[in-house]
Design a protein around this motif. Sequence first.
Motif, PDB file in Angstrom:
ATOM      1  N   PHE A 127       0.849  -1.188   0.000  1.00 18.23           N
ATOM      2  CA  PHE A 127       0.000   0.000   0.000  1.00 18.23           C
ATOM      3  C   PHE A 127       0.884   1.236   0.000  1.00 18.23           C
ATOM      4  CE2 PHE A 127      -2.340  -3.259   2.186  1.00 18.23           C
ATOM      5  CZ  PHE A 127      -3.632  -3.102   1.731  1.00 18.23           C
ATOM      6  N   LEU A 128       0.504   2.211  -0.775  1.00 16.52           N
ATOM      7  CA  LEU A 128       1.168   3.499  -0.645  1.00 16.52           C
ATOM      8  C   LEU A 128       0.199   4.580  -1.058  1.00 16.52           C
ATOM      9  CD1 LEU A 128       2.145   4.786  -3.631  1.00 16.52           C
ATOM     10  CD2 LEU A 128       3.684   2.855  -3.518  1.00 16.52           C
ATOM     11  N   ILE A 129       0.507   5.787  -0.631  1.00 19.35           N
ATOM     12  CA  ILE A 129      -0.376   6.905  -0.948  1.00 19.35           C
ATOM     13  C   ILE A 129       0.460   7.976  -1.616  1.00 19.35           C
ATOM     14  CG2 ILE A 129      -1.791   8.743   0.070  1.00 19.35           C
ATOM     15  CD1 ILE A 129      -2.459   6.748   2.329  1.00 19.35           C
ATOM     16  N   PHE A 130      -0.073   8.553  -2.685  1.00 17.31           N
ATOM     17  CA  PHE A 130       0.639   9.694  -3.255  1.00 17.31           C
ATOM     18  C   PHE A 130      -0.327  10.865  -3.420  1.00 17.31           C
ATOM     19  CE2 PHE A 130      -0.847   9.819  -7.658  1.00 17.31           C
ATOM     20  CZ  PHE A 130      -1.311   8.530  -7.887  1.00 17.31           C
ATOM     21  N   ASN A 131       0.250  12.032  -3.512  1.00 17.11           N
ATOM     22  CA  ASN A 131      -0.600  13.222  -3.567  1.00 17.11           C
ATOM     23  C   ASN A 131      -0.571  13.861  -4.952  1.00 17.11           C
ATOM     24  OD1 ASN A 131       1.827  14.541  -3.758  1.00 17.11           O
ATOM     25  ND2 ASN A 131       1.866  15.143  -1.598  1.00 17.11           N
ATOM     26  N   THR A 152       0.203  -6.208 -10.169  1.00 11.67           N
ATOM     27  CA  THR A 152      -0.960  -5.443 -10.637  1.00 11.67           C
ATOM     28  C   THR A 152      -1.050  -4.174  -9.798  1.00 11.67           C
ATOM     29  OG1 THR A 152      -2.410  -6.568  -9.088  1.00 11.67           O
ATOM     30  CG2 THR A 152      -2.259  -7.504 -11.290  1.00 11.67           C
ATOM     31  N   ILE A 153      -1.682  -3.166 -10.382  1.00  9.00           N
ATOM     32  CA  ILE A 153      -1.794  -1.885  -9.693  1.00  9.00           C
ATOM     33  C   ILE A 153      -3.265  -1.487  -9.621  1.00  9.00           C
ATOM     34  CG2 ILE A 153      -0.923   0.489  -9.623  1.00  9.00           C
ATOM     35  CD1 ILE A 153       1.040  -0.350 -11.882  1.00  9.00           C
ATOM     36  N   ASP A 154      -3.734  -1.247  -8.403  1.00 10.79           N
ATOM     37  CA  ASP A 154      -5.094  -0.744  -8.199  1.00 10.79           C
ATOM     38  C   ASP A 154      -5.013   0.644  -7.609  1.00 10.79           C
ATOM     39  OD1 ASP A 154      -6.978  -2.502  -9.074  1.00 10.79           O
ATOM     40  OD2 ASP A 154      -6.692  -3.840  -7.347  1.00 10.79           O
ATOM     41  N   TYR A 155      -5.945   1.480  -7.988  1.00  8.11           N
ATOM     42  CA  TYR A 155      -5.919   2.841  -7.477  1.00  8.11           C
ATOM     43  C   TYR A 155      -7.238   3.146  -6.777  1.00  8.11           C
ATOM     44  CZ  TYR A 155      -2.448   3.031 -11.262  1.00  8.11           C
ATOM     45  OH  TYR A 155      -1.404   2.769 -12.098  1.00  8.11           O
ATOM     46  N   ASN A 185      -7.361  15.077  -2.364  1.00  6.12           N
ATOM     47  CA  ASN A 185      -6.480  14.915  -3.520  1.00  6.12           C
ATOM     48  C   ASN A 185      -5.323  13.945  -3.297  1.00  6.12           C
ATOM     49  OD1 ASN A 185      -7.771  16.430  -5.366  1.00  6.12           O
ATOM     50  ND2 ASN A 185      -6.690  18.338  -4.866  1.00  6.12           N
ATOM     51  N   GLU A 186      -5.672  12.814  -2.726  1.00  6.70           N
ATOM     52  CA  GLU A 186      -4.654  11.785  -2.569  1.00  6.70           C
ATOM     53  C   GLU A 186      -5.154  10.488  -3.196  1.00  6.70           C
ATOM     54  OE1 GLU A 186      -2.358  13.129   1.492  1.00  6.70           O
ATOM     55  OE2 GLU A 186      -3.938  11.620   1.646  1.00  6.70           O
ATOM     56  N   ILE A 187      -4.206   9.673  -3.628  1.00  8.85           N
ATOM     57  CA  ILE A 187      -4.588   8.401  -4.234  1.00  8.85           C
ATOM     58  C   ILE A 187      -3.862   7.262  -3.531  1.00  8.85           C
ATOM     59  CG2 ILE A 187      -4.462   6.977  -6.335  1.00  8.85           C
ATOM     60  CD1 ILE A 187      -5.015   9.482  -7.922  1.00  8.85           C
ATOM     61  N   LEU A 188      -4.652   6.258  -3.167  1.00  8.04           N
ATOM     62  CA  LEU A 188      -4.086   5.069  -2.542  1.00  8.04           C
ATOM     63  C   LEU A 188      -3.741   4.097  -3.662  1.00  8.04           C
ATOM     64  CD1 LEU A 188      -3.677   3.188   0.015  1.00  8.04           C
ATOM     65  CD2 LEU A 188      -5.991   2.405  -0.418  1.00  8.04           C
ATOM     66  N   VAL A 189      -2.541   3.553  -3.616  1.00  4.54           N
ATOM     67  CA  VAL A 189      -2.128   2.581  -4.624  1.00  4.54           C
ATOM     68  C   VAL A 189      -1.943   1.240  -3.946  1.00  4.54           C
ATOM     69  CG1 VAL A 189      -0.328   1.930  -6.259  1.00  4.54           C
ATOM     70  CG2 VAL A 189      -0.969   4.327  -6.012  1.00  4.54           C
ATOM     71  N   LEU A 190      -2.525   0.236  -4.566  1.00  2.00           N
ATOM     72  CA  LEU A 190      -2.444  -1.116  -4.029  1.00  2.00           C
ATOM     73  C   LEU A 190      -1.641  -1.941  -5.024  1.00  2.00           C
ATOM     74  CD1 LEU A 190      -5.730  -2.293  -2.577  1.00  2.00           C
ATOM     75  CD2 LEU A 190      -4.035  -3.961  -3.223  1.00  2.00           C
ATOM     76  N   LEU A 191      -0.518  -2.460  -4.588  1.00  2.00           N
ATOM     77  CA  LEU A 191       0.319  -3.268  -5.477  1.00  2.00           C
ATOM     78  C   LEU A 191       0.193  -4.730  -5.085  1.00  2.00           C
ATOM     79  CD1 LEU A 191       3.555  -1.092  -5.349  1.00  2.00           C
ATOM     80  CD2 LEU A 191       1.764  -1.013  -7.080  1.00  2.00           C
ATOM     81  N   ARG A 192      -0.055  -5.551  -6.068  1.00  2.00           N
ATOM     82  CA  ARG A 192      -0.140  -6.985  -5.750  1.00  2.00           C
ATOM     83  C   ARG A 192       0.885  -7.750  -6.575  1.00  2.00           C
ATOM     84  NH1 ARG A 192      -5.749  -9.601  -5.276  1.00  2.00           N
ATOM     85  NH2 ARG A 192      -5.447  -8.632  -3.241  1.00  2.00           N
ATOM     86  N   ASP A 193       1.728  -8.472  -5.867  1.00  2.00           N
ATOM     87  CA  ASP A 193       2.763  -9.260  -6.534  1.00  2.00           C
ATOM     88  C   ASP A 193       2.115 -10.497  -7.152  1.00  2.00           C
ATOM     89  OD1 ASP A 193       4.907 -10.734  -7.272  1.00  2.00           O
ATOM     90  OD2 ASP A 193       6.023 -10.474  -5.406  1.00  2.00           O
TER      91      ASP A 193
END
Lengths: 744, 124
Positions: free
Chosen positions: A144-148, A225-228, A234-242
């Motif tokens: 999980f990560l968040i970017f602005n 895979t990348i889910d947003y 104005n922030e987006i959570l990114v979900l990365l799945r290996d």
Amino acid sequence: MNYPENFDIKYLLELYGDNVIASMTNTKGQITFVSNAYEKISGYTREELLGKPHNIVRHPEMPSSTFKDLWSTIKKEKVWKGEVKNLKKDGGFYWVNATVTPQKNEQGIVIGYASIREDITDKKETIELHKQIETILNNIEDGFLIFNKDLSIKESYSLKCLDILGQNEISNKNISQVLFNNNLELQETFQYGCEKLFETKDINIQELYISLLPQSHSINTKKFTIDYKILPKNEILVLLRDITKELELENQICSEQQKYKMIITIATHKLDAIDLIESFKKFLVIDVEEIELKTLKIKLHTFKGLFSQLQMKNISEAIHIIETSIKYQTFDKSFQEKLSEVLTSELKSINEILGEQYLEPTTSINIELDQLNKLESTLHNIINSSNYNKDKLHILLEDLQEMKKQPLYDMLSIYSVTVENLSKNLEKPMFPLEILGDKHILVKEDFRNFTKSLVHVFRNSIIHGIEDEATRIEYNKNTLGKINCLFEIINNDLVIKIKDDGQGLNLSLIKQRILDLELISSEEIINLSENEIFQFIFKTDFSTSLDIDELSGRGVGLPSIVYEIEKLNGTIDIKNKPLKGLEFIFTIPFKDEKEEYIQDFTNSLYTQFETFLVNDMTIQCTKSENQVRLKRGFFTTTLNVTGKENLLYVIKIEEPLLNTLCYTFTEEQNPNNEMKNDLISEIANIVIGLSIQDFPQNFGIAQLGTPISLDQDIIISFLNNNKSHTIQIDTQYGKAELALIIID
Amino acid sequence: MAKIMIVDDAKIIRITIKKHLEALGHEVVSLAENGFDAVEQYEKIKPDIVTMDITMPEQNGIKNGIEALDEIIKIDKDANVIMITSHGEQRMVMEAISKGSKGYILKPVTKEKLQQIIEKIPLS
């Protein structure tokens, strides 16, 4: 008022006591003063606290080192500060940030300690909660990560991100560069999408942009895979799945599937496989120096095609690599060794399943039904254990069941022995049983119960039909009795006839038996035809009651035949010639499934083609279905269609009609051949595409190949050698033909 | 039921989309084979929805589906334009959406995809 020496502090503490959590102790640590706020937070009353040691509020979770530190500090007459968890009277706790100050008298001697505290329970709990959430997030398989809005990654991200992205630290880095470091185009698309996304407030539009952002990527060996998810502010959570392992597993399953596909194809085309492997083995030991490169290329190419037909993909791929190397002139002369290694490993997997000698040319070993059943259950397990390509595996299963079909001839031929043995035992000399019929007619396993039940027909014929030698001489018959069994396919029926030259049925005896058993009345029996009367011998009541007279056995067992043939939706007829013989005729619906299947599909194609011509092109047409042979001089396109069957879809259009269609499409008066070929391919695509939608039950898993141009002669040879169905379409501008060919 | 205009340079695609839309009970009021015609006809017919191929050859200065979309939005800022796109055209679709397109369909166009996207469009 009499204030103690240190009145100023105490006075202040009392003054602000409602808000300040304060206490004072003597040098032994006994409480000499508590503020109202202290009482409130600890849950004790002043009276309960005064004179008690201060550790009355010590929480068991607090390490003793904290208090050692406190005491050693204040003993040195210094101020101690620290965070302390305290115990409430009710067993609860509270966190304080405490400041402990030594109190001196006028002589400068320490007489006690004053302590003021700030309640930090809430803050402490928040930190605790944060830690817990962090632990949870770090232990989840997804990153999980968040970017602005500035595309900068925030400090709180889960550790898994680092693993997936192959980084040591990502906080404050640019998300686009971190995710798509190796791909400038994706970076650009991603940045553009985010920029647009943050420009709008409309959540629906934002979701549209999200759906257009890259959904998967790979860095080094990691695929993910990348889910947003859009967050407030104005922030987006990114979900990365290996998904690296998942893909590996999928590949593994695919290769397992491929292996079984190969095995089944080889088992169904055993002789082809043996021939091919033998000639390939010879090819692998010839002296390459002695053949021209051109010849070598042709040979390799042919082998590639043949192996690919047998689903031996590892070999055909290996040959393909060699072909490519010849093309790019990096040809390695030791290619034979490489290919022979691949062949050995392929043969090994075949042998593991089909047995060592299966592909030996000198010995012919049949696969036992048991082995097939084992293969079938393995396949079932594979299907159940994976979600990939279930449909395709079902095709394999059908193939396998197809393999379990057996020649009807073989099923019937066991009766030669029955007839021979019975004739010896009963001392009724007989000709050997004659079985006539197409040895290629295959029947499913459920046919076996029916053919087994036929034993009663043969037994009854010999026991009761065929007369003894003396009687036969008396009637001027050949002393040898004769039974023959004939089967053929007539229209859509399988007809089996079993005929003897015995004495036949005695109609009057049977009638009498019917009346004796009161199965029907004497009035009713008059209206029955001979055949209808004979049907009674198949009735259970009729046969089981006959046990002593001469009709005995004539019917015994016959009900079981009725039972079995009804399961196959078949019927029984009897032709009786008194004193000359009896014939049983079994008629069982027998359709060639493949033929029926392509007929249905071709008709569906025609319907779409007709709709296309009539509605879209305003051209009227009529259909004729007489298995016409495709003619030369037509414009032709072929499409490979894979699904339950491998099909070649051929569409041919006479030039004048194609010209008309071209004009309707493009308003081009004089289309060139290239345009015409393009058009005919497009028509094939649309017609078959729409038709598949209408035809899901038999073709749900069809895949359309790209149009291929095949030589007319090849198409015609396909048509002559394979099952096919052709429909001719007549229009005022010329003819068109649609054909489907099953490619085995 | 919506009145729909189909814009695509390939007749075969126009026919396919038309068939699907009619099967869904919609009325195809216009077929245009380039962006220029599309803009002209939009002004005359004012369809409820437009399906717009994103890549089309230039016609009278209108280079592709995005430019046609741009012109249509100038005429009617609430126009419902759906882009028809292929893989690898994400960047163009983003641009189209930023210019006011209401959604997109990834080829091949199926009845289900059309139905799904049309259901989402609020028709007055």
